[in-house]
Design an enzyme around this catalytic site. Sequence first.
Site, PDB file in Angstrom:
ATOM      1  N   ASP A  30       0.677  -1.099   0.286  1.00  0.00           N
ATOM      2  CA  ASP A  30      -0.137  -0.055  -0.115  1.00  0.00           C
ATOM      3  C   ASP A  30       0.605   1.128  -0.110  1.00  0.00           C
ATOM      4  OD1 ASP A  30      -2.157   1.909   0.126  1.00  0.00           O
ATOM      5  OD2 ASP A  30      -3.039   0.687   1.546  1.00  0.00           O
TER       6      ASP A  30
HETATM    7  C1  BGC Z   1      -5.200   3.275  -0.235  1.00  0.00           C
HETATM    8  C2  BGC Z   1      -5.035   2.398  -1.054  1.00  0.00           C
HETATM    9  C3  BGC Z   1      -4.465   2.582  -2.203  1.00  0.00           C
HETATM   10  C4  BGC Z   1      -3.566   4.349  -2.316  1.00  0.00           C
HETATM   11  C5  BGC Z   1      -2.895   4.624  -3.906  1.00  0.00           C
HETATM   12  C6  BGC Z   1      -4.059   4.090  -0.299  1.00  0.00           C
HETATM   13  O1  BGC Z   1      -3.915   5.321   0.865  1.00  0.00           O
HETATM   14  O2  BGC Z   1      -5.302   2.654   1.137  1.00  0.00           O
HETATM   15  O3  BGC Z   1      -6.322   1.248  -0.727  1.00  0.00           O
HETATM   16  O4  BGC Z   1      -5.102   2.309  -3.416  1.00  0.00           O
HETATM   17  O5  BGC Z   1      -3.659   4.548  -1.694  1.00  0.00           O
HETATM   18  O6  BGC Z   1      -4.211   5.894  -3.373  1.00  0.00           O
END
Ligand code: BGC
Length: 734
Positions: free
Chosen positions: A216
């Site tokens: 993530d």
């Molecule tokens: C979120 C993810 C997301 C990623 C990219 C993170 O803060 O938890 O779900 O895909 O950001 O935007």
Amino acid sequence: MTPRNDLAALTSGRNFWSTEQQDGLPAITLTDGPHGVRMQASDSDMFSGRPATCFPPATATASTWDPDLLRRMGEALATEARSMDVSVLLGPGINIKRSPLGGRNFEYFSEDPLLTGTLAAAYVQGVQSRGVGTSLKHFAVNSQETDRMRVSAEVDERTLREIYLRAFQRVVEQAQPWTVMCSYNRINGVHASRNRWLLTDVLRGEWGFEGAVVSDWGAVVDRVDSIAAGLDLTMPGPDAAGDQRVADAAESGALDPGTLETAAARVRALIERAQDASGSVDVDHDAHHALAREIASRAIVLLKNDGLLPLEPGSGSIAVLGEIARTPRYQGGGSSQITPTRLDDALSAITAAAQGEVAFAPGYDADHASTEQTGADDGLLNEAVELARTHDIALVFVGNDPETEGMDRTTLALPEGHLALVERVRAVNENTVVVLSNGGVVLTSPWDTDVPAILETWLLGQAGGGAIADVLFGVVNPSGRLAETVPLRLEDHPSYLDFPGEHGVVRYGEGIHVGYRGFDARETDVSYPFGWGLSYTTFEYGDVTATVGEHGIDVTVPVTNTGDRDGREVVQIYVSAPDEDAHRVPRELAAFESVEIAAGATETVTLTVRRADLAYWDTRVSSWIVAPGEYVVAAAASSRDLRSVAIVSVTGDDVRLPLTAESTVTEWLDDPRGGDLLRAAIQDGDGPSVAQAMMGNPETAVFLSSVPLARMVAFGDGTLTPDVVARLVQDANG
Ligand code: BGC
């Protein structure tokens, strides 16, 4: 650049949204996801996006209980992704809705892993069938937003396996997502991003995952640790200093160079895979909008209807009340926020469909940013109540305060001003329909007893306005079913005592009793149970039959549409397993199907409950085990509306537990071989031993079920010595 530096560079992003570019290897773009393509449009604004179809978020699509719709949505998403040169869409998000307060519940499917996994697998298959990858997220146990980057979810292994990992397992095994995204949080103390057990032993070793593990955004604490644990790609990038540390670690042997090579090879394979699907494609935005509307209309759950719905066009004047009718709440905030290609509002759609007078009043402050701000604005409220009084039908649009990633909710109650609108309108107009817009569930008690009809419309994406009108006027016969329980009170919820934890730790104290499993185990009354949803027609179930087949339990049930409208029934199969070997919840969803049934017709629904879905996780043998015995198979219209029940006898898996010195005396006696050996050993002494005496007396025999054999030495008369126990252990397992 040494070859090691090149390898290390591949394991982090080139920038926020793309992979490293190297000789002969182009960069590919990964972007959010999940219910639209969020292609960042401006460098200065991370949440800006190029226009894309905003399909209904997962909270709504889950209520369709229809994998086919998810597959079609996935195909459409992939087409839009390809048109923007996006190779991997960051979704679906499949964390279990442990608490209704979870801030990202609008992005997640359900409190049930089977429903979640089945729908998510179809989404992944749909997207990937068009040459675009997915990222199954957030792996794992990311069921809250509070302290999400540090919190340790303390979960026992059985609960982890049966509830929090099971949907991931299903999707990996059935659909092989190109990537899995590890979550921010810790699990039992270890960050997901450096959890070798999770990322390597379970994900690859047990489930056979073949793709790449992506972090993530910002989840990695230590690049070297993460690669060693099984992470392949750290996002976002660039991270030149981290690349150097990784290369140095591989050089010094602190990181196995082979592990780095494997991680880089997986990233390379991901990039190469994406090349097969490059090339321009055209997007039919009208068709995608229509699909978004179809899915949205199928997601709406008719919670209550005393006969007021559907509305007949031209049959009376209508007051549409509540700003949400004009300014829809159609998605949540954060990384999944899409810039829609267009946006339908319910007010316009109702006005177009009504064939009669439609008046509107906002009812509460348009800026519903907080409960207080949405509180009483007497002028707006009075104006709405007056319209309700002077019109035949009142449609009241209310909903949650905006929900967003990064923040859990603090209440399940509707904002004060919205509640006041419902109550005051109902007091003057008995033909009141409440239309709810919310990502996570809202309480409907106690006001729902007075309201004749309620639609739960979730957050429906850009075409939700039309979908709401379609259901209100009966163009679509509602068939949405709740994918999560609506409790009477937050305090009743199984997660209530342990959410969201404190000081960096959250204990999953309710264990496997998540959602309906917990409500059913305690027989707690709820407002609307899991699986609930009404239709404008009625369905009758015939006798269910259940037989053991090659792949599990084959179930057949005839279902008749007994009303005068065509409709859809979501046939749900719940299974109650024998609980002699392990504690089981009263019943679990084991199969389901959304079936279209014409008025007056009967459809015979045939489903298979996979043998794997009967199993529980047995911690004694660290394995999935199907318990032997009689299983109750129920064909149901909700988890609390079992229509027909059959009993089937299932042969269980062999669980042979080795007998040890720590096995209890009763466990020894229950084992055919161990029992004989023990009885013989205690008879070896001169005269009756203490053990024999205890076994012979019903009052003391009871204690033996908790006395490990080795501990009998302390009570003994010399018959059972440590040597005798050691010999028994050897002989029993020999
Ligand atoms: C979120 C993810 C997301 C990623 C990219 C993170 O803060 O938890 O779900 O895909 O950001 O935007």
